[in-house]
Motif scaffolding. Structure first.
Motif, PDB file in Angstrom:
ATOM      1  N   TRP A 407       0.834  -1.210   0.000  1.00  0.00           N
ATOM      2  CA  TRP A 407       0.000   0.000   0.000  1.00  0.00           C
ATOM      3  C   TRP A 407       0.863   1.252   0.000  1.00  0.00           C
ATOM      4  N   TYR A 408       1.922   1.265   0.767  1.00  0.00           N
ATOM      5  CA  TYR A 408       2.723   2.486   0.867  1.00  0.00           C
ATOM      6  C   TYR A 408       3.456   2.774  -0.443  1.00  0.00           C
ATOM      7  N   VAL A 409       3.949   1.736  -1.113  1.00  0.00           N
ATOM      8  CA  VAL A 409       4.602   1.953  -2.408  1.00  0.00           C
ATOM      9  C   VAL A 409       3.597   2.489  -3.424  1.00  0.00           C
ATOM     10  N   SER A 410       2.375   1.965  -3.383  1.00  0.00           N
ATOM     11  CA  SER A 410       1.339   2.496  -4.276  1.00  0.00           C
ATOM     12  C   SER A 410       1.020   3.936  -3.934  1.00  0.00           C
ATOM     13  N   LEU A 411       1.037   4.258  -2.627  1.00  0.00           N
ATOM     14  CA  LEU A 411       0.793   5.636  -2.220  1.00  0.00           C
ATOM     15  C   LEU A 411       1.879   6.570  -2.737  1.00  0.00           C
ATOM     16  N   LEU A 412       3.130   6.130  -2.707  1.00  0.00           N
ATOM     17  CA  LEU A 412       4.214   6.953  -3.246  1.00  0.00           C
ATOM     18  C   LEU A 412       4.014   7.217  -4.734  1.00  0.00           C
ATOM     19  N   GLY A 413       3.588   6.202  -5.458  1.00  0.00           N
ATOM     20  CA  GLY A 413       3.296   6.415  -6.877  1.00  0.00           C
ATOM     21  C   GLY A 413       2.143   7.367  -7.094  1.00  0.00           C
ATOM     22  N   GLU A 414       1.122   7.255  -6.237  1.00  0.00           N
ATOM     23  CA  GLU A 414      -0.025   8.160  -6.356  1.00  0.00           C
ATOM     24  C   GLU A 414       0.378   9.601  -6.025  1.00  0.00           C
ATOM     25  N   MET A 415       1.228   9.771  -5.029  1.00  0.00           N
ATOM     26  CA  MET A 415       1.699  11.113  -4.670  1.00  0.00           C
ATOM     27  C   MET A 415       2.510  11.738  -5.804  1.00  0.00           C
ATOM     28  N   SER A 416       3.200  10.918  -6.558  1.00  0.00           N
ATOM     29  CA  SER A 416       3.998  11.451  -7.668  1.00  0.00           C
ATOM     30  C   SER A 416       3.132  12.042  -8.760  1.00  0.00           C
ATOM     31  N   ARG A 417       1.897  11.596  -8.862  1.00  0.00           N
ATOM     32  CA  ARG A 417       1.019  12.077  -9.930  1.00  0.00           C
ATOM     33  C   ARG A 417       0.198  13.292  -9.521  1.00  0.00           C
ATOM     34  N   ILE A 418       0.342  13.757  -8.293  1.00  0.00           N
ATOM     35  CA  ILE A 418      -0.358  14.975  -7.872  1.00  0.00           C
ATOM     36  C   ILE A 418       0.234  16.156  -8.643  1.00  0.00           C
ATOM     37  N   PRO A 419      -0.581  17.002  -9.244  1.00  0.00           N
ATOM     38  CA  PRO A 419      -0.059  18.037 -10.160  1.00  0.00           C
ATOM     39  C   PRO A 419       0.993  18.957  -9.548  1.00  0.00           C
ATOM     40  N   HIS A 420       0.840  19.337  -8.281  1.00  0.00           N
ATOM     41  CA  HIS A 420       1.750  20.299  -7.674  1.00  0.00           C
ATOM     42  C   HIS A 420       2.891  19.646  -6.902  1.00  0.00           C
ATOM     43  N   CYS A 421       3.054  18.358  -7.062  1.00  0.00           N
ATOM     44  CA  CYS A 421       4.082  17.647  -6.288  1.00  0.00           C
ATOM     45  C   CYS A 421       5.485  18.125  -6.686  1.00  0.00           C
ATOM     46  N   GLN A 422       6.272  18.483  -5.657  1.00  0.00           N
ATOM     47  CA  GLN A 422       7.662  18.884  -5.868  1.00  0.00           C
ATOM     48  C   GLN A 422       8.599  18.107  -4.944  1.00  0.00           C
ATOM     49  N   LYS A 423       8.179  16.957  -4.485  1.00  0.00           N
ATOM     50  CA  LYS A 423       8.953  16.149  -3.554  1.00  0.00           C
ATOM     51  C   LYS A 423       9.569  14.943  -4.263  1.00  0.00           C
ATOM     52  N   GLY A 424      10.054  15.164  -5.473  1.00  0.00           N
ATOM     53  CA  GLY A 424      10.604  14.047  -6.238  1.00  0.00           C
ATOM     54  C   GLY A 424      11.820  13.421  -5.595  1.00  0.00           C
ATOM     55  N   GLU A 425      12.690  14.225  -5.016  1.00  0.00           N
ATOM     56  CA  GLU A 425      13.911  13.675  -4.424  1.00  0.00           C
ATOM     57  C   GLU A 425      13.599  12.782  -3.237  1.00  0.00           C
ATOM     58  N   GLU A 426      12.670  13.218  -2.370  1.00  0.00           N
ATOM     59  CA  GLU A 426      12.332  12.411  -1.203  1.00  0.00           C
ATOM     60  C   GLU A 426      11.609  11.133  -1.613  1.00  0.00           C
ATOM     61  N   ILE A 427      10.720  11.211  -2.594  1.00  0.00           N
ATOM     62  CA  ILE A 427      10.037  10.003  -3.070  1.00  0.00           C
ATOM     63  C   ILE A 427      11.040   9.042  -3.692  1.00  0.00           C
ATOM     64  N   GLU A 428      11.987   9.571  -4.431  1.00  0.00           N
ATOM     65  CA  GLU A 428      13.030   8.719  -5.009  1.00  0.00           C
ATOM     66  C   GLU A 428      13.805   7.981  -3.926  1.00  0.00           C
ATOM     67  N   ASN A 429      14.211   8.683  -2.897  1.00  0.00           N
ATOM     68  CA  ASN A 429      14.986   8.050  -1.825  1.00  0.00           C
ATOM     69  C   ASN A 429      14.197   6.951  -1.134  1.00  0.00           C
ATOM     70  N   GLN A 430      12.904   7.189  -0.907  1.00  0.00           N
ATOM     71  CA  GLN A 430      12.114   6.185  -0.207  1.00  0.00           C
ATOM     72  C   GLN A 430      11.812   4.982  -1.093  1.00  0.00           C
ATOM     73  N   LEU A 431      11.575   5.197  -2.368  1.00  0.00           N
ATOM     74  CA  LEU A 431      11.341   4.051  -3.263  1.00  0.00           C
ATOM     75  C   LEU A 431      12.552   3.130  -3.303  1.00  0.00           C
ATOM     76  N   ILE A 432      13.733   3.708  -3.421  1.00  0.00           N
ATOM     77  CA  ILE A 432      14.941   2.898  -3.465  1.00  0.00           C
ATOM     78  C   ILE A 432      15.217   2.261  -2.107  1.00  0.00           C
ATOM     79  N   ASP A 433      15.020   3.017  -1.042  1.00  0.00           N
ATOM     80  CA  ASP A 433      15.300   2.505   0.295  1.00  0.00           C
ATOM     81  C   ASP A 433      14.375   1.347   0.650  1.00  0.00           C
ATOM     82  N   ILE A 434      13.101   1.464   0.308  1.00  0.00           N
ATOM     83  CA  ILE A 434      12.159   0.376   0.595  1.00  0.00           C
ATOM     84  C   ILE A 434      12.511  -0.848  -0.233  1.00  0.00           C
ATOM     85  N   GLY A 435      12.875  -0.655  -1.497  1.00  0.00           N
ATOM     86  CA  GLY A 435      13.270  -1.804  -2.313  1.00  0.00           C
ATOM     87  C   GLY A 435      14.480  -2.527  -1.754  1.00  0.00           C
ATOM     88  N   LEU A 436      15.425  -1.801  -1.177  1.00  0.00           N
ATOM     89  CA  LEU A 436      16.615  -2.425  -0.605  1.00  0.00           C
ATOM     90  C   LEU A 436      16.319  -3.131   0.706  1.00  0.00           C
TER      91      LEU A 436
END
Length: 942
Positions: A407-436
């Motif tokens: 659910w949380y990984v899906s939430l990160l993907g959903e947050m990335s599609r929000i039009p005003h989202c500017q938190k790309g760096e933090e989402i990137e770090n968490q996607l990679i960190d969770i995968g590891l």
């Protein structure tokens, strides 16, 4: 240059003329100001003090509003200050307050001016000098004027005494030894009934207690009396701030003040005092449930008020009480959530913080869903504030509140599609960190990554390019969990990737390389399986010759997944046919071919690697017989073996690395390196590079070398240069053996770099690996298991430093000389200067009279006796009067005996006068260095 003439002085522009002229300048304002400054420079040199003061006034105006430097007028300000006219002094003091600082050259010249005005009979001149001293006082001024400040603290003019009390704070900070002179008289002003004097004194102690509250615990009775008796809201607010600092240090004090604070909360109608009472209770008196519930009830009144300022204060009070009493936030959650739609941005942010304070593993999904809906409708700034709160809260302590990582990984993907989202760096770090860290989430991570890669809206948003970088990396790293790797390859090589920056496009190419290797390896395994299925003897009885790969869709990483990869069986349902592989290789060539001419080195290099791999394997892999028909020799290393090697290399699992990993690598014995290798350039400066002939890429002269590949030619040239390079390396090692690791073997020297750590057994390697990465496999199950379909997956953890990335630095020791002096006064010291009336405090003989006189005014005695409050407010003053009577009504015989004793004390102090100050500082340091203990507390707390 002579000063301006009398005629110029008569027609001098005043400040009013300057302001009117500035307002009339629609254009050319800077030219007007430059002309005015030029006139000021001329006028300020005038011998007429009126002309000089007017110029100084205009210069002060330009300095305040237009920030022009007025350092050139420092000496002229002192000249105006010497004028006997009050209007001139006022202008001069104002200019000095604006322009003087510690490095002003003429600062020492103002000392006598200040001393003269501080002793003036005109209270307004005294006020001006005190106000200026509070702005420009340095160590020298504070030391030289301590005597005058001490006198003014008991002035019968309340206006002057109030100013003197206020300036004491600056004097104490600059010259802590002045505490020994002025502190007792400052304490005496706490008993003054004038509200202005009392407000000034309490304000000074409020600032002092914020820096070191423990030193002011002995003054708790005075503050308690003010808390109970005072009717001034401003004074009560300051006293509450003091008790908020003192109460956590002494439980008996907290028990004593909680009831008066609650009384003020019940009776007061002033919102400012009510809020300060609430803040005192929730920060320092939170152990008393009745007081906390009363405070929360008052906070409710703030929240439902229409005034946005009061609503903001209510939310802020809830934020303070939330860490210890979360129920207070839960009781008001409707108001808090409703405040997310408020028009005031400060109210929205405070309510957001409160909502995140209520998050737990049981409600994190519900709260995040509500917040994402708010983010979709919010303005860009608040939208990113919401996203930042979600990301920081969910990732706290290695995702301790996350149970369902899919659910949380899906939430990160959903947050990335929000039009005003500017938190790309933090989402990137968490996607990679969770995968590891979480193996079970990797199939869902690849699915989310694939959806992100094919979303065209993300490619044009520069704030989300980092998210696409994480999606591309995850797709290549965990491609074995993809249901259709061919779709991943198409997403990674789509033409719109040209919109991405080169650094991220290089990650796309590398991930495409991994997907390509995986597809080719799967194709080879399928072909081998098809070949072996033609032999029934090789199959067990009852097993079909055709293998369906869809049956491995549900294999986990821990059991079936590894076995599937080992036997060439993957979780993908897409079969790799000859046609699909040909189309795949053609797609790679078409997409990466134009990148061979890229100006970015990283993109060009990775594209060449992928295309080189395709060229090496394409012909041999798809049609081996074609090579025989054309008469070409088979390569020594077949394409299948190359693919197998590349697949094994990419299959090596990556894991999180501790931030302290490098520090755990032991240094080799005997390695001595100078700091920053400062002399390395000098040592290596005489090394000659091999001649350019060794690296020639021209056509070889020998015709027999025409058919030799470049790699073989390179190997042969390396062998030819081996003897020469070995001799050069041996010579360099002989001269500079300091920077070589000890080999521990024979004198044979190799061209290869020495190993980082030479271990003799594999067991040691395993032991060190265990020490380096201690995996904590504890699932953070709550006491009451939540209703989830599956348990929380294991999150790989390393050491505790991983949770706190930055090593906590020990705070620098602050200058505690002020606190030490205060403790000497309140807790007793032999070097306390008595505060009885004396003709000159700076007189040395008067500073030596500390015999019997010290016993009469010993602050230590006062802290134990005079500060005792038996419930009668007049008891303290009665004791002061009794001491005064004893001193006044002494018999002549007793008085003579005391004088002889005083003379003996003087003779004794003469021998130790040289070390007096050193001893007092040493005692103050000892007081500061002891372990924290409860200071002397008056009996009124018992």
């Amino acid at each position: 240059m002579s000063g301006p003439s009398l005629m110029d002085s008569l027609f001098q522009r005043t400040l009013e003329d300057l302001i009117k002229g500035l307002r009339q300048q629609l254009i050319g304002e800077q030219a007007f100001i430059s002309k005015a400054l030029e006139d000021i420079r001329k006028e300020i040199k005038s011998t007429d003090l009126s002309t000089k003061s007017t110029a100084l006034l205009k210069l002060s105006y330009l300095s305040s509003l237009h920030f022009h430097d007025m350092a050139f007028a420092s000496f002229h300000a002192l000249e105006v200050l010497s004028s006997p006219r009050f209007s001139h002094k006022k202008i001069a003091y104002h200019a000095i307050s604006l322009s003087f600082h510690d490095s002003t050259p003429v600062l020492l010249l103002i000392t006598n001016h200040l001393r003269k005005d501080l002793t003036s009979t005109n209270e307004f001149e005294v006020s001006l000098s005190l106000q200026c001293l509070s702005r420009i006082a340095n160590v020298d001024l504070a030391r030289d004027l301590t005597q005058e400040i001490f006198t003014l603290l008991s002035s019968n003019k309340l206006y002057v005494r109030k100013r003197a009390v206020a300036v004491v704070l600056r004097v104490f900070e600059k010259y802590p030894d002045s505490v020994r002179v002025c502190f007792k008289r400052l304490v005496e002003n706490l008993e003054n009934y004038d509200p202005q004097i009392l407000s000034a004194v309490v304000g000074v102690f409020c600032e002092l207690a914020c820096k070191d509250p423990r030193s002011y615990l002995p003054l708790a009775p005075e503050f308690y009396k003010i808390l109970v008796d005072s009717k001034n809201n401003w004074v009560l607010i300051k006293v509450l701030k003091i008790f908020a600092k003192l109460a956590p240090l002494e439980p008996r004090l907290a028990k004593r003040v909680v009831e008066p604070v609650c009384d003020h909360m019940r009776r007061t109608g002033a919102k400012s005092l009510l809020f300060e009472c609430v803040r005192t209770v929730v920060t320092s008196l939170s152990e008393y449930d009745s007081a906390v519930r009363l405070a929360v009830g008052k906070v409710r009144e703030f929240l439902v008020d229409e005034d946005p300022n009061l609503k903001y204060l209510g939310l802020q009070a809830l934020a303070i009480v939330a860490p210890k009493h979360l129920w207070a936030v839960s009781e008001n959650k409707e108001v808090v959530i409703k405040s997310l739609s408020d028009a005031d941005p400060n109210i929205k942010i405070e309510s957001l913080h409160l909502v995140m304070a209520m998050v737990s593993e049981h409600n994190v999904a519900e709260i995040c869903r509500v917040l994402v809906n708010y983010a979709l409708k919010a303005d860009p700034e608040f939208c990113n504030e919401i996203l930042n709160s979600i990301l920081s809260t969910c990732s706290r302590n290695l995702y301790e509140i996350i149970v369902d990582f899919d659910w949380y990984v899906s939430l990160l993907g959903e947050m990335s599609r929000i039009p005003h989202c500017q938190k790309g760096e933090e989402i990137e770090n968490q996607l990679i960190d969770i995968g590891l860290r979480v193996k079970e989430v990797r199939p869902e991570l690849v699915r989310v990554a694939r959806d992100l890669l094919i979303d065209p809206a993300l490619l044009g948003n520069p704030f989300l390019h980092r998210v696409l970088s994480a999606a591309a990396w995850s797709s290549g790293e965990y491609v074995e969990f993809s249901r259709n790797p061919l779709e991943l390859m198409e997403a990674l090589l789509q033409p719109r990737t040209s919109l991405l920056p080169p650094s991220i496009r290089a990650i796309y190419i590398q991930s495409a390389f991994k997907v390509l290797v995986f597809c080719l390896h799967t194709y080879l395994m399928q072909r081998e399986s098809t070949t072996s299925s033609a032999c029934p003897d090789n199959l067990p009885s009852g097993v079909s010759a055709s293998v369906s790969y869809e049956s491995f869709d549900g294999l986990s990483v821990e059991d079936g997944g590894d076995a599937a990869v080992t036997h060439g069986l993957t979780s993908t349902s897409a079969s790799m046919t000859d046609e699909s592989i040909v189309n795949l290789l053609n797609l790679v060539e078409i997409a990466l071919g134009p990148l061979l001419g890229s100006h970015d080195v990283e993109v060009q290099g990775r594209a060449r690697n992928v295309l080189g791999f395709v060229d090496m394997t394409k012909l041999d892999l798809l049609n081996p017989s074609a090579q025989e028909e054309k008469g070409l020799e088979r390569k020594e290393v077949e394409a299948s073996k190359t693919i197998e090697l590349m697949h094994d290399a990419f299959s090596e699992e990556l894991g999180p690395v501790s931030l302290t990993a490098q520090g755990k690598v032991p240094l080799p014995d005997g390695l001595m390196l100078k700091e920053n290798l400062g002399d390395l350039e000098m040592i290596c400066g005489d090394i000659q590079l091999p001649s350019s002939n060794s690296f020639s890429f021209g056509t070889p002269s020998n015709e027999q070398k025409v058919g030799v590949s470049f790699s073989n030619l390179q190997i042969k040239e390396d062998f030819e240069q081996s003897n020469e390079s070995t001799s050069l390396l041996a010579e360099h090692r002989k001269r500079h053996g300091l920077y070589y690791l000890p080999s521990g073997k024979s004198e044979i020297i190799s061209n290869d770099y020495p190993p980082a750590n030479d271990h003799t057994s594999q067991g040691n390697v395993n032991d060190n690996s265990d020490d380096l990465a201690k995996l904590t496999e504890e699932s953070l199950f709550p006491k009451k298991k939540p209703n989830h379909a599956k348990p929380r997956p294991v999150v790989v953890k390393l050491d505790e430093v991983d949770e706190k990335p930055i090593a906590m630095k020990k705070p620098e020791a602050k200058d505690d000389s002020l606190s030490g002096a205060v403790r000497d006064i309140l807790l007793g010291s032999e070097d306390v200067i008595p505060t009885s009336s004396r003709s000159n405090l700076s007189d040395k003989p008067s500073s030596k009279r500390r015999g019997k006189e010290k016993q009469d005014t010993d602050p230590h005695v006062e802290s134990k006796e005079n500060l005792v409050d038996d419930g009668n407010p007049n008891s303290r003053r009665r004791k002061h009067r009794s001491h005064g009577k004893e001193r006044r009504h002494k018999s002549p015989r007793k008085k003579n005996a005391e004088e002889r004793e005083d003379n003996g004390q003087k003779e004794k102090e003469k021998s130790t006068h040289r070390h007096g100050r050193h001893k007092s500082r040493q005692r103050a340091d000892e007081l500061l260095n002891v372990s924290p203990q409860t200071p002397v507390i008056p009996d009124f707390l018992l």
